[in-house]
Design an enzyme around this catalytic site. Structure first.
Site, short mmCIF file in Angstrom:
data_model
loop_
_atom_site.label_atom_id
_atom_site.label_comp_id
_atom_site.label_asym_id
_atom_site.label_seq_id
_atom_site.Cartn_x
_atom_site.Cartn_y
_atom_site.Cartn_z
N ASP A 42 -11.70 1.44 -24.23
CA ASP A 42 -11.90 1.32 -22.79
C ASP A 42 -12.01 2.67 -22.13
O ASP A 42 -11.39 3.62 -22.57
CB ASP A 42 -10.68 0.66 -22.12
CG ASP A 42 -10.59 -0.82 -22.39
OD1 ASP A 42 -11.59 -1.40 -22.82
OD2 ASP A 42 -9.49 -1.36 -22.17
N GLU B 208 2.33 -5.85 7.46
CA GLU B 208 3.25 -5.52 8.56
C GLU B 208 4.62 -5.15 8.03
O GLU B 208 5.35 -4.44 8.69
CB GLU B 208 3.39 -6.69 9.55
CG GLU B 208 2.10 -7.15 10.17
CD GLU B 208 1.42 -8.26 9.37
OE1 GLU B 208 0.70 -7.93 8.41
OE2 GLU B 208 1.60 -9.43 9.69
N ARG C 160 -4.84 -8.38 -20.38
CA ARG C 160 -5.84 -8.10 -21.41
C ARG C 160 -5.35 -7.09 -22.45
O ARG C 160 -5.96 -6.94 -23.50
CB ARG C 160 -7.17 -7.65 -20.78
CG ARG C 160 -7.11 -6.32 -20.08
CD ARG C 160 -8.40 -6.04 -19.36
NE ARG C 160 -9.51 -5.69 -20.24
CZ ARG C 160 -9.61 -4.54 -20.90
NH1 ARG C 160 -8.67 -3.62 -20.77
NH2 ARG C 160 -10.63 -4.29 -21.68
N PRO D 59 0.81 -1.22 0.00
CA PRO D 59 0.00 0.00 0.00
C PRO D 59 0.84 1.28 0.00
O PRO D 59 0.33 2.36 -0.24
CB PRO D 59 -0.84 -0.11 1.28
CG PRO D 59 -0.40 -1.31 1.99
CD PRO D 59 0.58 -2.06 1.17
CL1 6GU Z 1 -0.39 -3.84 -3.25
N1 6GU Z 1 -1.04 -4.66 -0.82
C1 6GU Z 1 -1.78 -4.62 0.29
N2 6GU Z 1 -1.51 -5.47 1.27
N3 6GU Z 1 -2.77 -3.78 0.47
C2 6GU Z 1 -3.03 -2.94 -0.54
C3 6GU Z 1 -2.31 -2.93 -1.72
C4 6GU Z 1 -1.30 -3.82 -1.84
N4 6GU Z 1 -2.80 -1.97 -2.53
C5 6GU Z 1 -3.79 -1.42 -1.85
N5 6GU Z 1 -3.94 -1.99 -0.65
#
Ligand code: 6GU
Length: 243
Positions: free
Chosen positions: A169, A116, A154, A89
């Protein structure tokens, strides 16, 4: 194109990669997808992939050695360097532009991390890109890797039956898609717009483009800041603003 996904949950990845359009692309040899089990690169009895953080604190950290070993096993010496993506994230936000960019690569490795954390040396010395799929937290990187796998595959030529469809798209034109209708022309009192039944292709194109502009203006005005707009488009949007 070859895509490997390094994970402790290979069955979860395999279940998605073997279905539908992706499954067919794989059978045709257009994309080679492999779920790589991180535990196959551990050397202890318990096949450990994580450990407690140095310095203390909660949660577990993904260990270096299995991840380095797994990536090394997938990168033949001499060949073109693969992109090595870490799912986190904290990464760059994935979007259609990045999907297009990745679809031109020959070899992509995705590492599914845990929230973590992963040992920082993986980030520093192994990974080429850190990628997030949006501003929310998942329990692991697998779903994110599968989203990217789908969006990238895709775009590989031949994967979609109709070669031109990715061009219309949402997002690839910078605008959301225009509304679509199919038979019947009258469904009770709900009618298909007359222009679509007119056979006038110039008028149909114009209507569709204006609908795409209108829809983007109403739902995602942020996209209009970067969409390629000509003088007529700007005039049409001005009219929407004042009506
Ligand atoms: Cl790539 N990993 C995790 N664990 N949570 C996320 C993410 C990735 N992208 C958004 N939330």
């Amino acid at each position: 194109m070859r895509i490997e996904i390094i994970t402790t949950l290979p069955d979860m990845v395999e279940a998605v990669a073997s279905e539908s359009i992706l499954g067919r692309a794989r059978k045709k040899g257009l994309v080679e997808v492999e779920a790589v089990n991180l535990r196959d690169f551990t050397e202890d009895k318990h096949r450990t992939t994580d450990d407690a953080p140095f310095g203390g604190g909660p949660g577990m950290v993904m260990k270096c050695e299995p991840v380095f070993m797994a990536v090394e096993s997938l990168t033949g010496r001499g060949g073109p360097r693969p992109r090595v993506l870490l799912m986190t994230p904290q990464g760059r936000r994935f979007d259609q532009k990045m999907a297009e960019e990745l679809s031109r690569e020959h070899h992509i490795i995705m590492i599914c991390g845990r929230y973590e954390g992963v040992d920082e040396r993986i980030r520093e010395h192994l990974v080429t890109d850190e990628v997030s799929i949006g501003d929310y937290v998942l329990t692991g990187g697998e779903l994110a890797a599968l989203v990217i796998l789908d969006a990238v595959s895709r775009l590989v030529p031949g994967v979609l039956g109709d070669e031109t469809s990715p061009l219309t798209d949402s997002f690839s034109s910078g605008l959301l898609e225009y509304p679509q209708y199919t038979r019947p022309a009258e469904f009770g009192e709900y009618r298909v717009p007359d222009v679509l039944l007119s056979g006038n292709h110039a008028e149909i194109e114009k209507w569709r483009h204006q609908q795409a502009l209108k829809r983007t203006f109403e739902r995602r005005p942020d996209l209009l800041e970067t969409a390629p707009l000509d003088y007529k488009d700007k005039r049409f949007l001005k009219e929407l603003e004042t009506s």
